[in-house]
Design a protein around this motif. Structure first.
Motif, PDB file in Angstrom:
ATOM      1  N   SER A  72       0.839  -1.210   0.000  1.00 60.57           N
ATOM      2  CA  SER A  72       0.000   0.000   0.000  1.00 60.57           C
ATOM      3  C   SER A  72       0.870   1.255   0.000  1.00 60.57           C
ATOM      4  CB  SER A  72      -0.928  -0.003   1.218  1.00 60.57           C
ATOM      5  OG  SER A  72      -0.166  -0.119   2.400  1.00 60.57           O
ATOM      6  N   ASN A  73       2.113   1.143  -0.476  1.00 64.31           N
ATOM      7  CA  ASN A  73       3.053   2.288  -0.434  1.00 64.31           C
ATOM      8  C   ASN A  73       2.864   3.200  -1.652  1.00 64.31           C
ATOM      9  OD1 ASN A  73       4.039   0.482  -2.252  1.00 64.31           O
ATOM     10  ND2 ASN A  73       6.129   0.419  -1.466  1.00 64.31           N
ATOM     11  N   TYR A  74       1.642   3.711  -1.809  1.00 62.52           N
ATOM     12  CA  TYR A  74       1.325   4.514  -2.993  1.00 62.52           C
ATOM     13  C   TYR A  74       1.699   5.972  -2.785  1.00 62.52           C
ATOM     14  CZ  TYR A  74      -0.231   0.794  -5.887  1.00 62.52           C
ATOM     15  OH  TYR A  74      -0.223  -0.312  -6.697  1.00 62.52           O
ATOM     16  N   LEU A  75       1.357   6.810  -3.767  1.00 57.98           N
ATOM     17  CA  LEU A  75       1.839   8.186  -3.776  1.00 57.98           C
ATOM     18  C   LEU A  75       0.738   9.179  -3.412  1.00 57.98           C
ATOM     19  CD1 LEU A  75       4.357   9.811  -4.552  1.00 57.98           C
ATOM     20  CD2 LEU A  75       3.669   9.634  -6.935  1.00 57.98           C
ATOM     21  N   THR A  76      -0.486   8.916  -3.859  1.00 56.69           N
ATOM     22  CA  THR A  76      -1.577   9.874  -3.619  1.00 56.69           C
ATOM     23  C   THR A  76      -2.357   9.475  -2.363  1.00 56.69           C
ATOM     24  OG1 THR A  76      -3.228   8.620  -4.866  1.00 56.69           O
ATOM     25  CG2 THR A  76      -1.855  10.169  -6.125  1.00 56.69           C
ATOM     26  N   GLU A  85      -6.639  -0.209   2.925  1.00 49.80           N
ATOM     27  CA  GLU A  85      -7.843  -0.976   3.296  1.00 49.80           C
ATOM     28  C   GLU A  85      -7.747  -2.396   2.729  1.00 49.80           C
ATOM     29  OE1 GLU A  85     -10.108  -0.246   5.363  1.00 49.80           O
ATOM     30  OE2 GLU A  85     -11.466  -1.926   4.970  1.00 49.80           O
ATOM     31  N   SER A  86      -7.198  -2.489   1.506  1.00 52.10           N
ATOM     32  CA  SER A  86      -7.068  -3.820   0.894  1.00 52.10           C
ATOM     33  C   SER A  86      -6.094  -4.697   1.685  1.00 52.10           C
ATOM     34  CB  SER A  86      -6.594  -3.683  -0.557  1.00 52.10           C
ATOM     35  OG  SER A  86      -7.086  -4.743  -1.335  1.00 52.10           O
ATOM     36  N   VAL A  87      -4.937  -4.114   2.059  1.00 50.14           N
ATOM     37  CA  VAL A  87      -3.942  -4.891   2.817  1.00 50.14           C
ATOM     38  C   VAL A  87      -4.577  -5.409   4.110  1.00 50.14           C
ATOM     39  CG1 VAL A  87      -1.773  -4.704   4.117  1.00 50.14           C
ATOM     40  CG2 VAL A  87      -1.902  -3.796   1.794  1.00 50.14           C
ATOM     41  N   VAL A 127       3.963  10.619   2.572  1.00 47.04           N
ATOM     42  CA  VAL A 127       2.501  10.464   2.365  1.00 47.04           C
ATOM     43  C   VAL A 127       2.030   9.207   3.094  1.00 47.04           C
ATOM     44  CG1 VAL A 127       0.647  10.190   0.673  1.00 47.04           C
ATOM     45  CG2 VAL A 127       2.629  11.604   0.102  1.00 47.04           C
ATOM     46  N   ASN A 128       2.789   8.134   2.977  1.00 46.06           N
ATOM     47  CA  ASN A 128       2.403   6.867   3.626  1.00 46.06           C
ATOM     48  C   ASN A 128       2.267   7.046   5.129  1.00 46.06           C
ATOM     49  OD1 ASN A 128       3.995   4.252   1.579  1.00 46.06           O
ATOM     50  ND2 ASN A 128       2.659   5.910   1.024  1.00 46.06           N
ATOM     51  N   LYS A 129       3.297   7.648   5.736  1.00 42.65           N
ATOM     52  CA  LYS A 129       3.290   7.802   7.207  1.00 42.65           C
ATOM     53  C   LYS A 129       2.106   8.662   7.636  1.00 42.65           C
ATOM     54  CE  LYS A 129       8.128   7.922   7.389  1.00 42.65           C
ATOM     55  NZ  LYS A 129       9.343   8.568   7.769  1.00 42.65           N
ATOM     56  N   GLY A 132      -0.752   6.613   8.148  1.00 44.20           N
ATOM     57  CA  GLY A 132      -0.583   5.475   9.061  1.00 44.20           C
ATOM     58  C   GLY A 132      -0.025   4.224   8.396  1.00 44.20           C
ATOM     59  N   VAL A 133       0.554   4.376   7.189  1.00 44.50           N
ATOM     60  CA  VAL A 133       1.117   3.213   6.487  1.00 44.50           C
ATOM     61  C   VAL A 133       2.618   3.157   6.758  1.00 44.50           C
ATOM     62  CG1 VAL A 133       1.627   2.290   4.190  1.00 44.50           C
ATOM     63  CG2 VAL A 133      -0.687   3.074   4.739  1.00 44.50           C
TER      64      VAL A 133
END
Ligand code: FAD
Ligand code: PYC
Length: 406
Positions: A72-76, A85-87, A127-129, A132-133
């Motif tokens: 889930s390490n996406y950019l937007t 949510e998928s993970v 963005v991830n942090k 909460g990712v």
């Protein structure tokens, strides 16, 4: 010989001799996405008068052809929230299905070989942090610790400067995911019809009225299209235009070898990625083929290019044999985000634009598309992925997080 009468129910799926004359919802495509939508329609919304139509066999499309990377390490912000949510859903699926999906949390490194790549990694990490990712930028020594066999200089010409490390990165057995969703939907009353091709969609006054198939006509007011690389063909039937374009994406596996690689590694500059499956095979892929093609041909050029770059990272693999290679048809969008939700045709719902990145989204697509079909309104998690964004110049730019070179 005596049949075991205690277990007269089918082991996986019920065979239905005939199609019914009508269904509440018709789903086109028995890949992971179509089957997940059917499963959640039945399980979460109590809608079971549903059929899934598949021209080939369950999971025979991109679901059974992908390299199974989940992250889930996406950019937007839209992407990060959606894939996160998928993970979360992935983590309970084996229990949910009572079927071992071989879900394995490995950790995922996106290697940076240039300063500009490192800058994108920092951007993604922040963005991830924020949402909460768990992602962070790490130095080459952490890469070496996680994958001791790596040549950090990459044959001296593309030294690894650092990486984006994403601890939740995982792999799973891809075809079992389709079987799990399919069996769960089947047990709840959904009909799955394999070898049944959709040939046309009956639209009257801007509304869906039915579906023409290779086994007859079905009346319905709701059609969900989840056909990945075949999306443009279905869209012609309802006269809906999208900016989708189809490119082959190829992959290959080696012969099985003893476990030596725990994490998943992606190299942006060398355009290759690798993980080791539960069976010991090295699962490897490269960039999209650079031409538009509606076909699943795999090429020698691909194996040669991928092997060359793989040996730059892992020279010790030079005597390991390649066992299989194949391709899938990736439905690419200009901004590398999916196209999901409602369309200008009433009762026609779209789950598409999954390009090279949709396997990991299978559970959340099922959840959000079933919600959208039931409520006739897009689920809040998919509003950033609407078809309208191309008309409104409001793209959801995910190219920097696509993982596969383009
Ligand atoms: P599919 O699994 O393709 O299912 C669509 C189904 O629709 C097919 O079974 C097809 O037969 C059926 N169909 C088509 N037309 C009709 C018709 N007219 N009538 C009836 N049925 C029809 N994603 C990741 O997240 N991680 C990865 O590591 C990854 N690696 C990949 C590697 C490769 C080589 C490829 C090709 C893709 C990869 N992807 C990855 C992308 C991922 O595989 C897809 O986005 C995802 O599987 C799409 O699933 P789906 O259910 O939408 O489509
Ligand atoms: O989306 O992570 C991904 C991916 C890796 C390889 C193909 N897709």
């Amino acid at each position: 010989f005596a049949l075991n009468k205690k277990h007269p129910e089918p082991r996986m799926f019920t065979y239905h001799e005939k199609l019914k004359s009508s269904y509440d919802v018709v789903i086109i495509g028995a890949g992971g996405h179509g089957l997940a939508a059917a499963y959640y329609l039945a399980r979460d919304h109590g809608i079971t008068n549903v059929c899934v139509l598949e021209k080939g066999y369950i999971g025979g499309g991109n679901t059974g052809r992908n390299t199974t990377i989940i992250r889930s390490n996406y950019l937007t912000p839209e992407g990060v929230k959606f894939y996160d949510e998928s993970v979360k859903l992935w983590q309970d699926l084996s229990t949910d299905f009572d079927l071992n999906l071989f879900y394995a949390n490995r950790g995922h490194f996106t290697l940076a070989h240039t300063d500009s790549a490192l800058r994108t990694m920092r951007w993604r990490a922040e963005v991830n942090k924020h949402y909460g990712v768990n992602s962070e930028v790490v130095g080459p020594e952490v890469v070496k610790e996680a994958a001791p066999m790596i040549d950090l200089s990459c044959a001296g010409h593309s030294p690894i400067l650092g990486a984006l490390y994403h601890a939740p990165g995982s792999v799973a057995r891809h075809d079992a995911v389709a079987w799990g969703y399919g069996r769960g939907a089947d047990q709840r009353g959904v009909e799955i019809h394999q070898q049944t091709e959709v040939l046309g969609i009956d639209v009257q006054g801007g509304k869906v009225k039915g579906v023409k198939t290779s086994r007859g006509y079905i009346a319905t007011n709701k059609v969900l299209c989840a056909v990945a690389g075949s999306t443009p063909r279905i869209l012609k039937m309802v006269d809906v235009k999208t900016p989708l374009y189809i490119h082959p994406l190829q992959a290959m596996v080696s012969e099985p070898v003893k476990p030596w690689l725990d994490p998943i590694l992606v190299s942006g500059s060398l355009h290759v990625y690798i993980s080791q499956s539960a069976r010991g095979e090295l699962v490897m892929g490269a960039s999209l083929d650079p031409y538009e093609l509606h076909g699943t041909r795999s090429t020698l050029d691909f194996v040669e290019g991928l092997s060359t770059h793989m040996l730059e990272m892992f020279p010790f693999l030079s005597n390991v044999k390649v066992m299989r290679q194949w391709a899938g048809m990736a439905d690419m969008t200009p901004d590398f985000a999916p196209i999901m939700g409602m369309t200008p045709v009433e009762g026609f719902y779209l789950d598409s634009g999954w390009g090279t990145w949709g396997f990991k989204a299978t559970p959340v697509c099922g959840k959000t598309m079933s919600h959208t079909v039931v409520n006739d309104a897009p689920h809040p998690l998919i509003t950033g992925f609407s078809l309208d964004r191309f008309r409104n110049f409001a793209l959801t730019g995910e190219k920097g997080a696509a993982s596969v070179g383009h």
